[in-house]
Design a protein around this motif. Structure first.
Motif, PDB file in Angstrom:
ATOM      1  N   ARG A 261       0.666  -1.201   0.054  1.00 57.99           N
ATOM      2  CA  ARG A 261       0.008   0.020   0.086  1.00 57.99           C
ATOM      3  C   ARG A 261       0.727   1.209  -0.105  1.00 57.99           C
ATOM      4  NH1 ARG A 261      -4.340   1.081   4.697  1.00 57.99           N
ATOM      5  NH2 ARG A 261      -2.726   1.225   5.925  1.00 57.99           N
ATOM      6  N   GLU A 262       2.006   1.312   0.887  1.00 60.70           N
ATOM      7  CA  GLU A 262       2.788   2.517   0.883  1.00 60.70           C
ATOM      8  C   GLU A 262       3.756   2.735  -0.470  1.00 60.70           C
ATOM      9  OE1 GLU A 262       3.492   2.333   5.402  1.00 60.70           O
ATOM     10  OE2 GLU A 262       5.330   1.821   4.476  1.00 60.70           O
ATOM     11  N   ARG A 263       4.205   1.467  -0.936  1.00 62.63           N
ATOM     12  CA  ARG A 263       5.298   1.582  -1.818  1.00 62.63           C
ATOM     13  C   ARG A 263       4.709   1.421  -3.130  1.00 62.63           C
ATOM     14  NH1 ARG A 263      10.515  -1.057   1.035  1.00 62.63           N
ATOM     15  NH2 ARG A 263      10.010  -0.124   3.137  1.00 62.63           N
ATOM     16  N   ARG A 264       3.835   1.058  -3.375  1.00 63.50           N
ATOM     17  CA  ARG A 264       3.283   0.588  -4.853  1.00 63.50           C
ATOM     18  C   ARG A 264       1.847   0.530  -4.896  1.00 63.50           C
ATOM     19  NH1 ARG A 264       6.547  -2.355  -8.419  1.00 63.50           N
ATOM     20  NH2 ARG A 264       4.568  -1.647  -9.833  1.00 63.50           N
ATOM     21  N   PRO A 265       1.105   1.725  -4.735  1.00 60.70           N
ATOM     22  CA  PRO A 265      -0.203   1.943  -4.619  1.00 60.70           C
ATOM     23  C   PRO A 265      -0.891   1.406  -6.044  1.00 60.70           C
ATOM     24  CG  PRO A 265       0.899   4.018  -4.409  1.00 60.70           C
ATOM     25  CD  PRO A 265       1.929   3.061  -4.335  1.00 60.70           C
ATOM     26  N   ASP A 266      -0.175   1.431  -7.070  1.00 62.12           N
ATOM     27  CA  ASP A 266      -0.637   1.015  -8.312  1.00 62.12           C
ATOM     28  C   ASP A 266      -0.740  -0.605  -8.100  1.00 62.12           C
ATOM     29  OD1 ASP A 266       2.325   0.682  -7.959  1.00 62.12           O
ATOM     30  OD2 ASP A 266       2.433   0.054  -9.941  1.00 62.12           O
ATOM     31  N   LEU A 267       0.092  -1.403  -7.653  1.00 65.13           N
ATOM     32  CA  LEU A 267      -0.155  -2.818  -7.377  1.00 65.13           C
ATOM     33  C   LEU A 267      -1.287  -3.055  -6.571  1.00 65.13           C
ATOM     34  CD1 LEU A 267       3.371  -4.209  -6.969  1.00 65.13           C
ATOM     35  CD2 LEU A 267       1.909  -4.123  -8.894  1.00 65.13           C
ATOM     36  N   PHE A 268      -1.362  -2.126  -5.434  1.00 66.06           N
ATOM     37  CA  PHE A 268      -2.154  -2.157  -4.325  1.00 66.06           C
ATOM     38  C   PHE A 268      -3.674  -2.243  -4.550  1.00 66.06           C
ATOM     39  CE2 PHE A 268      -4.788  -1.048  -0.559  1.00 66.06           C
ATOM     40  CZ  PHE A 268      -4.179  -1.936   0.430  1.00 66.06           C
ATOM     41  N   GLY A 269      -3.645  -1.106  -5.683  1.00 62.92           N
ATOM     42  CA  GLY A 269      -5.166  -0.873  -6.263  1.00 62.92           C
ATOM     43  C   GLY A 269      -5.887  -2.108  -6.873  1.00 62.92           C
ATOM     44  N   ARG A 270      -4.987  -2.823  -7.371  1.00 61.27           N
ATOM     45  CA  ARG A 270      -5.394  -4.012  -8.070  1.00 61.27           C
ATOM     46  C   ARG A 270      -5.619  -5.372  -7.261  1.00 61.27           C
ATOM     47  NH1 ARG A 270      -1.731  -2.105 -12.207  1.00 61.27           N
ATOM     48  NH2 ARG A 270      -0.372  -3.974 -11.737  1.00 61.27           N
ATOM     49  N   LEU A 271      -5.095  -5.267  -6.018  1.00 64.70           N
ATOM     50  CA  LEU A 271      -5.303  -6.553  -5.249  1.00 64.70           C
ATOM     51  C   LEU A 271      -6.694  -6.871  -4.944  1.00 64.70           C
ATOM     52  CD1 LEU A 271      -2.622  -6.114  -2.441  1.00 64.70           C
ATOM     53  CD2 LEU A 271      -2.509  -7.819  -4.021  1.00 64.70           C
ATOM     54  N   ARG A 272      -6.910  -8.150  -4.714  1.00 60.60           N
ATOM     55  CA  ARG A 272      -8.064  -8.695  -4.460  1.00 60.60           C
ATOM     56  C   ARG A 272      -8.039  -9.076  -2.823  1.00 60.60           C
ATOM     57  NH1 ARG A 272      -8.739 -12.459  -8.364  1.00 60.60           N
ATOM     58  NH2 ARG A 272      -8.791 -11.411 -10.179  1.00 60.60           N
ATOM     59  N   LEU A 273      -8.432  -8.206  -2.000  1.00 64.35           N
ATOM     60  CA  LEU A 273      -8.373  -8.345  -0.675  1.00 64.35           C
ATOM     61  C   LEU A 273      -9.344  -8.993  -0.015  1.00 64.35           C
ATOM     62  CD1 LEU A 273      -7.410  -4.840   0.193  1.00 64.35           C
ATOM     63  CD2 LEU A 273      -5.955  -6.736   0.005  1.00 64.35           C
ATOM     64  N   GLY A 274      -9.362 -10.261   0.878  1.00 62.89           N
ATOM     65  CA  GLY A 274     -10.055 -10.963   1.698  1.00 62.89           C
ATOM     66  C   GLY A 274     -10.408 -10.248   2.722  1.00 62.89           C
ATOM     67  N   PRO A 275     -11.519 -10.750   3.653  1.00 65.74           N
ATOM     68  CA  PRO A 275     -11.883 -10.056   4.970  1.00 65.74           C
ATOM     69  C   PRO A 275     -10.746 -10.259   5.950  1.00 65.74           C
ATOM     70  CG  PRO A 275     -13.394 -12.433   4.264  1.00 65.74           C
ATOM     71  CD  PRO A 275     -12.310 -11.840   3.199  1.00 65.74           C
ATOM     72  N   LYS A 276      -9.921 -11.272   5.900  1.00 63.40           N
ATOM     73  CA  LYS A 276      -8.753 -11.269   6.996  1.00 63.40           C
ATOM     74  C   LYS A 276      -7.879 -10.068   6.670  1.00 63.40           C
ATOM     75  CE  LYS A 276      -6.693 -13.280   9.960  1.00 63.40           C
ATOM     76  NZ  LYS A 276      -7.537 -12.990  11.412  1.00 63.40           N
ATOM     77  N   ASP A 277      -7.393  -9.721   5.148  1.00 64.04           N
ATOM     78  CA  ASP A 277      -6.751  -8.842   5.012  1.00 64.04           C
ATOM     79  C   ASP A 277      -7.307  -7.439   5.391  1.00 64.04           C
ATOM     80  OD1 ASP A 277      -4.984 -10.542   3.564  1.00 64.04           O
ATOM     81  OD2 ASP A 277      -6.102 -10.377   1.638  1.00 64.04           O
ATOM     82  N   LEU A 278      -8.467  -7.225   5.320  1.00 65.68           N
ATOM     83  CA  LEU A 278      -9.236  -5.940   5.589  1.00 65.68           C
ATOM     84  C   LEU A 278      -9.164  -5.749   6.992  1.00 65.68           C
ATOM     85  CD1 LEU A 278     -12.359  -6.138   3.451  1.00 65.68           C
ATOM     86  CD2 LEU A 278     -10.166  -4.762   2.856  1.00 65.68           C
ATOM     87  N   GLU A 279      -9.002  -6.902   7.814  1.00 61.73           N
ATOM     88  CA  GLU A 279      -9.207  -6.839   9.197  1.00 61.73           C
ATOM     89  C   GLU A 279      -7.587  -6.377   9.745  1.00 61.73           C
ATOM     90  OE1 GLU A 279      -8.908 -10.405  12.230  1.00 61.73           O
ATOM     91  OE2 GLU A 279     -10.972 -10.449  11.029  1.00 61.73           O
TER      92      GLU A 279
END
Ligand SMILES: C[S@@+](CC[C@H](N)C(=O)[O-])C[C@H]1O[C@@H](n2cnc3c(N)ncnc32)[C@H](O)[C@@H]1O
Length: 242
Positions: free
Chosen positions: A214-232
């Motif tokens: 999220r900090e270093r590669r917002p371009d990649l972060f924006g494309r991630l499919r985050l699960g509920p655990k990740d959001l937590e």
């Protein structure tokens, strides 16, 4: 055995690094074979000329099509990839795709101003290392060989290390690494890593991987499919300290 063939005007720029470290061992163990071919061997005439002035004028020289195409045809069967600035950009995903190939990977190195455009009809694709200009395709070819060879089964000592590193999962950077000592110039290794608790370590690593991406590669972060655990895990990072 996975086979590569690098076609270049400068074989001595390519061959020596292939003998070292992981690549050298992989070849000694018969897992990988890398052949380096001099394009000049396919040039005719007494002077074995491989380049000529550009039609229409302008600076620099252009690599002639005849020796290049003859070298590509001699190297086939295989997938022929021209290293060039106008190709698709090389990624870990592409490295995985190549490592799964059941044919030789032929890497064609350009030089000077580049290759005669008609050579494009004789390769399967064009591949760029990124938006910067190298003097030739040799270091780009070496980068591709290095990235692909280490994905060939058995090449890495610890099979796991290719699975957990950056980009193994599409678009996620890896968590930071630490080794001994536990404290270096006042900087301590994070407690979770010292805990010996495998669940806590995995959790910490996942959280750090998300944070770094999220900090270093917002371009990649924006494309991630985050699960509920990740959001937590992210919510925990963003929560104000108690
Ligand atoms: C100096 S470059 C040619 C640059 C070309 N005149 C242009 O402006 O696009 C010579 C050769 O280096 C290789 N090369 C340079 N940068 C590269 C990159 N980022 N990725 C892959 N190959 C590259 C290509 O094979 C290219 O033909």
């Amino acid at each position: 055995m996975f086979s590569f063939e690098v076609l270049t005007l400068f074989p001595r720029m390519v061959a020596p690094p292939l003998a070292e470290s992981i690549l050298g061992k992989a070849q000694a163990r018969g897992l990988v074979d890398v052949k380096v071919t001099d394009i000049r061997d396919f040039a005719g005439g007494k002077h074995r000329v491989t380049d000529d002035a550009p039609y229409g004028g302008g600076a620099g020289m252009v690599m002639k099509p005849e020796p290049l195409v003859a070298a590509i045809e001699a190297a086939r069967p295989g997938r022929a990839v021209l290293l060039g600035l106008q190709g698709t950009v090389f990624t870990q995903r592409a490295a995985q795709r190549y490592a799964a190939l059941e044919q030789k990977l032929i890497l064609v190195c350009g030089r000077y101003e580049g290759v005669d455009e008609r050579v494009l009809d004789f390769v399967d694709e064009e591949l760029s290392l990124g938006d910067f200009v190298l003097a030739g395709g040799e270091f780009a070819a070496l980068a591709v060989v290095d990235a692909v060879a280490r994905l060939v089964p058995g090449v890495l000592g610890n099979e796991e290390s290719a699975g957990t590193e950056s980009f193994a999962e599409e678009g996620l950077l890896e968590a930071p690494h630490y080794t001994r000592p536990p404290e270096f110039r006042g900087r301590r290794v994070p407690e979770a890593l010292l805990s010996g608790d495998h669940g806590a370590i995995a959790r910490w690593r996942r959280q750090q991987a998300l944070r770094r991406t999220r900090e270093r590669r917002p371009d990649l972060f924006g494309r991630l499919r985050l699960g509920p655990k990740d959001l937590e895990l992210l919510a925990e990072l963003d929560a104000p300290p108690v």
